[in-house]
Design an enzyme around this catalytic site. Structure first.
Site, short mmCIF file in Angstrom:
data_model
loop_
_atom_site.label_atom_id
_atom_site.label_comp_id
_atom_site.label_asym_id
_atom_site.label_seq_id
_atom_site.Cartn_x
_atom_site.Cartn_y
_atom_site.Cartn_z
N TYR A 210 0.85 -1.19 0.00
CA TYR A 210 0.00 0.00 0.00
C TYR A 210 0.88 1.24 0.00
O TYR A 210 1.79 1.37 0.82
CB TYR A 210 -0.91 0.03 1.23
CG TYR A 210 -1.83 1.23 1.25
CD1 TYR A 210 -2.86 1.36 0.33
CD2 TYR A 210 -1.64 2.24 2.19
CE1 TYR A 210 -3.70 2.46 0.34
CE2 TYR A 210 -2.49 3.35 2.22
CZ TYR A 210 -3.51 3.46 1.29
OH TYR A 210 -4.32 4.55 1.30
N ASP B 133 9.29 2.62 0.53
CA ASP B 133 8.20 3.31 1.21
C ASP B 133 8.32 2.99 2.69
O ASP B 133 7.94 1.91 3.15
CB ASP B 133 6.86 2.84 0.64
CG ASP B 133 5.67 3.53 1.30
OD1 ASP B 133 5.86 4.18 2.35
OD2 ASP B 133 4.56 3.43 0.77
N LYS C 7 3.90 9.50 9.09
CA LYS C 7 3.63 9.04 10.45
C LYS C 7 4.60 9.61 11.48
O LYS C 7 4.48 10.76 11.88
CB LYS C 7 3.57 7.51 10.48
CG LYS C 7 2.47 6.94 9.55
CD LYS C 7 2.27 5.48 9.73
CE LYS C 7 1.29 4.89 8.73
NZ LYS C 7 -0.09 5.32 8.88
#
Length: 448
Positions: A143, A235, A264
């Site tokens: 994702y 990522d 994050k």
């Protein structure tokens, strides 16, 4: 346990927001999500006053937990009190950029944006602009945010949009392959190598149950991208500043990507994203180069202060020792429970990430002493090796509906808040305690 206020809030939300939420995963539980009023340490308290041990931690950003240490809180409040934003640079964004460059092996320059999705979108555009090529290789089930270039399913021979609203012509430039499958990657490069701008991968699949790479897989990706003049993009929106500490997962695996995306933790719980990498590549971003990227809220001073103070606190205190130690205790305890009660299931995770995947097969209850005791490491000598998930398809084949419809609710009834589906990670924070771990392990025993 009453949930009257959450039910009322959900009814109100349904009338003004699609599905009653602002992010789809939040509505993944039935009959409705509970609404949180506040957080305390490693816990959340909902709108009805119910308290839960929180292993979701905002889906990863809250490394320090809900109670921020005084220097972190003071830094955030100071910047917020001086003014929200200015549409001109501030010193704190330079400070945070310098911190990232100093600690992450592959990063020479960095561009801050506002979300992990924006970071990966910009990284894909940058890779295409830098190489002059069109195609991006991604891992099936990986994702990379809600963006057109990666909302793609199928395989490299038949890529197709995974969401309405994404044109087929966009999907044709994305080539999905299974994680940990070197042969599939070789086939893709053999057919499309001259037009592959980048391979985009999470170092550890974090949105599909936590799947660890097989030994040598990332080294293989580094070699094949170098051979074909493509970029390797990690990522690290999930793993960044969590796995491998301040050096991120790339330092733990010893592989240096060309570009890295962050989110994050680098924003300390505030909206953030970032793209870092070799200076010669990052310099292609406007205004230095020809790849346009801009954002009104990019480098927002309050977010930059939150990220900088969080990372400084982690560097100067025992944060990683604490969270990784509790993570290890959780995974070891879960391995014992699973071996006794559900030997077909697989415990996964590393450092401060953990999950139990409801895989359907296993080597039997007598394998505990020989298995990966603190989370699957794709060890060929482990008796679970042939059964543990190697890619997203293996996780998808697990008992995902049992996890969502039965198990999640049983854990919630014991005041333990887990991620809302079989696929999302669970995280340990600095606010968690050994008591939280022991209570959670007892809850797993009961629920399983």
């Amino acid at each position: 346990m009453t949930e009257d206020n959450s039910r009322e809030l959900y009814d109100r939300a349904l009338s003004v927001m699609p599905g009653g939420v602002n992010s789809a995963v939040r509505a993944a539980v039935e009959p409705y999500p509970f609404f949180v009023r506040r957080g305390e340490g490693g816990h959340v308290i909902d709108a009805d006053g119910n308290r839960y041990i929180d292993w979701v931690m905002g889906l990863g950003p809250l490394l320090l937990g809900h109670d921020l240490p005084e220097p972190v809180r003071a830094g955030i409040q100071r910047n917020a009190s001086e003014g929200p934003m200015y549409a001109t640079p501030t010193e704190v964004e330079v400070d945070l950029a310098e911190f990232v460059v100093r600690h992450v092996p592959s990063v020479e320059k960095v561009r801050f944006v506002n979300s992990g999705t924006e970071a990966t979108t910009s990284a894909v555009r940058l890779a295409r602009g830098y190489t002059g090529r069109n195609k991006i290789v991604v891992m099936q089930g990986g994702y990379h945010g809600a963006q057109e270039s990666t909302l793609v399913e199928g395989d490299a021979d038949d890529p197709k949009p995974s969401s309405a609203g994404v044109p087929q012509s966009f999907a044709e430039h994305t080539l999905p392959v299974p994680f940990n499958d070197e042969d599939a990657m070789r086939d893709v490069f053999e057919e499309h190598g001259d037009d592959i701008a980048a391979v985009l991968t999470e170092p550890i699949l974090g949105n599909y149950g936590i799947v660890y790479p097989e030994e040598g897989y990332h080294e293989f990706l580094r070699e094949i991208t170098d051979e074909h003049g493509s970029l390797l993009v990690f990522d690290e929106v999930i793993t960044g500043f969590r796995v491998g500490g301040l050096g991120c997962a790339q330092s733990e695996f010893g592989v240096t990507p060309d570009l890295t995306t962050f989110g994050k933790i680098v924003g300390g719980g505030f909206p953030v994203g970032a793209i870092g990498g070799r200076a010669e590549i990052i310099e292609h971003f406007a205004p230095a180069g020809d790849v346009f990227q801009a954002g009104t809220f990019s480098g927002h001073p309050v977010t930059m202060a939150a990220g900088l103070e969080t990372l400084k606190f982690a560097a100067e205190n025992d944060v990683y020792e604490h969270v990784n130690g509790l993570g290890d205790r959780l995974r070891r305890g879960l391995s014992e429970i699973v071996a006794d009660q559900a030997p077909g299931y697989t415990v996964t995770g590393t450092d401060s990430m953990f999950k139990v995947i409801f895989t359907r097969e296993g080597p039997g209850p007598d394998s505990l002493e020989e298995q990966c005791e603190a989370g699957c490491r794709q060890d060929p000598t482990c008796p679970r090796y042939d059964y543990c998930p190697k890619n997203a398809a293996d996780v998808k084949h697990a008992e995902t509906e049992r996890w969502r419809r039965i198990f999640w609710g049983k854990m919630k009834a014991q005041d333990v808040f887990l991620s809302q589906n079989q696929f999302e990670c669970q995280f340990v924070s600095y606010g968690h305690t050994e008591e939280d771990v022991e209570e959670t392990l007892e809850a797993y025993k009961e629920a399983l």
